[in-house]
Write a protein that holds these residues in place. Structure first.
Motif, mmCIF file in Angstrom:
data_model
loop_
_atom_site.group_PDB
_atom_site.id
_atom_site.type_symbol
_atom_site.label_atom_id
_atom_site.label_comp_id
_atom_site.label_asym_id
_atom_site.label_seq_id
_atom_site.Cartn_x
_atom_site.Cartn_y
_atom_site.Cartn_z
ATOM 1 N N ASP A 62 -8.761 -5.949 -7.230
ATOM 2 C CA ASP A 62 -8.250 -4.635 -7.588
ATOM 3 C C ASP A 62 -7.191 -4.840 -8.660
ATOM 4 O OD1 ASP A 62 -7.306 -2.087 -7.741
ATOM 5 O OD2 ASP A 62 -6.269 -2.120 -5.817
ATOM 6 N N ASP A 107 -1.442 0.436 9.208
ATOM 7 C CA ASP A 107 -0.920 1.370 8.216
ATOM 8 C C ASP A 107 -1.897 2.514 8.022
ATOM 9 O OD1 ASP A 107 -2.791 0.934 5.912
ATOM 10 O OD2 ASP A 107 -1.935 -1.082 5.911
ATOM 11 N N ARG A 148 -12.140 3.878 6.711
ATOM 12 C CA ARG A 148 -12.338 4.165 5.287
ATOM 13 C C ARG A 148 -13.613 4.968 5.112
ATOM 14 N NH1 ARG A 148 -10.501 1.889 0.254
ATOM 15 N NH2 ARG A 148 -12.245 1.795 -1.182
ATOM 16 N N GLU A 184 0.841 -1.193 0.000
ATOM 17 C CA GLU A 184 0.000 0.000 0.000
ATOM 18 C C GLU A 184 0.887 1.259 0.000
ATOM 19 O OE1 GLU A 184 -3.010 0.039 -0.665
ATOM 20 O OE2 GLU A 184 -3.947 1.825 0.147
#
Ligand code: 0RA
Length: 353
Positions: A119, A87, A150, A64
């Protein structure tokens, strides 16, 4: 490995008997297979395998960061030897996976090799152990909790031995983003020990910080009375790695030579510096994994180094009547790191550590 999984899926009871869809059966069989033969997935179930659970989890956060969305990774050893990896990335998606009908985060955690499948733009680079993914960590943990921040909300989900025991919930509003994975290694699997070793984790996390310039990686130990924390962050990346390796040696030139090029999605970096000793110390990495048996990236570097020095020497008339230099000539006293990042690596017959 694939063959084995398919064989198990084929032997599963018919969906009409169990109420499960074919996809869900594959999911369950997959993680059962990991628990049945853990060393097939993580190498061994000793102290190495135990630590590999951390590395596998950290790799997702490093990915990421390499994708440009996260800048720090925090690893915490808790009192009970559970581990958190947190993270500040985008957070694992929590929306419904359209084929499996479960949240994407649950897919990532319960489906073998699901990593970034949903993804297609993801540039998965980190090697993982055998590239098995965090679902293996889940399968080999007596419990795992994942918290995702999120779209302004906190969400969490809990698993035990790879099985979802608490569905994804939405908790409360937040103003940050990221993913926190906490797992506790299963003593049924790791019968030798479930106790993490600071030095072992610190060594690998420092190496990852060198190899991934600019990513801030911290390690915290909550097991002693006094909290212990160390942060690994190297703006100079592998150049600083070479500086550390040459720290107690007399160097022949003050600056580390650094080269970096990206072409066709492949990233190549070299840092090198000669010292006054005779030994050669060249380490090569592919996708953050030490390729100690070398490979085309290693031989390519060695060949190019010797050719370049000989071409220069010839042009500057330094060789006089002498024969061209050999690679042992050009490597004497050399400390170097060669690091390549390849989207789809081939570790042909290579044993990873
Ligand atoms: C795939 C897609 C997106 C995020 C991630 C994976 C992701 C996975 C992990 C694992 C640990 N930390 C992570 N952070 C992010 C997001 C795709 C999007 O937002 O468009």
């Amino acid at each position: 490995m694939e063959e084995n999984e398919n064989a198990m899926a084929a032997a599963a009871p018919a969906p009409e008997q169990t109420g499960y869809t074919a996809d869900k059966i594959t999911v369950l069989e997959g993680l059962e297979a990991v628990r049945k033969r853990p060393s097939m997935y993580i190498g061994d179930t000793g102290i190495r395998g135990l630590h590999h659970l951390v590395y596998e989890t950290v790799d997702n956060s490093i990915d990421e960061a390499l994708a440009g969305y996260a800048s720090q990774v925090q690893v915490t050893i808790h009192q009970d030897n559970s581990i958190s990896v947190q993270d500040d990335g985008r957070g694992i998606p929590v929306d419904m996976h359209k084929d499996l009908g479960i949240p994407a985060v649950e897919v990532v955690m319960t489906v073998l090799h699901a990593g970034g499948k949903f993804d297609h733009n993801s540039y998965k680079v980190s090697g993982g152990l055998h590239g098995v993914g965090v679902s293996c960590v889940n399968a080999l943990s007596d419990w795992m909790e994942v918290e995702v921040h999120r779209d302004g909300m906190a969400h969490d989900i809990r698993f035990e031995r790879g099985v979802t025991v608490r569905q994804l919930r939405t908790l409360h509003a937040v103003n940050d983003r990221g993913t926190k994975v906490t797992f506790h290694p299963d003593a049924e699997i790791f019968q030798e020990t479930t106790v993490y070793v600071w030095n072992t984790l610190a060594k690998r996390l420092r190496e990852l910080a060198f190899l991934n310039r600019g990513v801030r990686i911290s390690l915290t130990d909550e097991r002693e009375e006094e909290l212990r924390t160390e942060t690994f962050y190297y703006e100079g990346g592998i150049s600083e790695f070479v500086m550390m390796l040459n720290e107690h040696k007399g160097v022949v030139h003050p600056e580390v030579i650094y080269m970096h090029k990206e072409k066709d999605g492949i990233d190549v970096e070299v840092a090198m510096q000669y010292n006054e000793a005779f030994q050669v110390e060249i380490y090569s990495y592919a996708n953050n994994i030490n390729t100690f048996e070398g490979g085309t990236h290693m031989t390519g570097f060695q060949t190019a180094l010797t050719r370049t020095i000989n071409n220069y020497a010839k042009g500057a008339n330094l060789l006089k009547g002498d024969k061209p230099m050999t690679s042992s000539d050009t490597q004497e006293g050399l400390t170097a790191i060669v690091s390549v990042k390849v989207p789809d690596p081939q570790f042909e017959g290579q044993t990873k550590t």
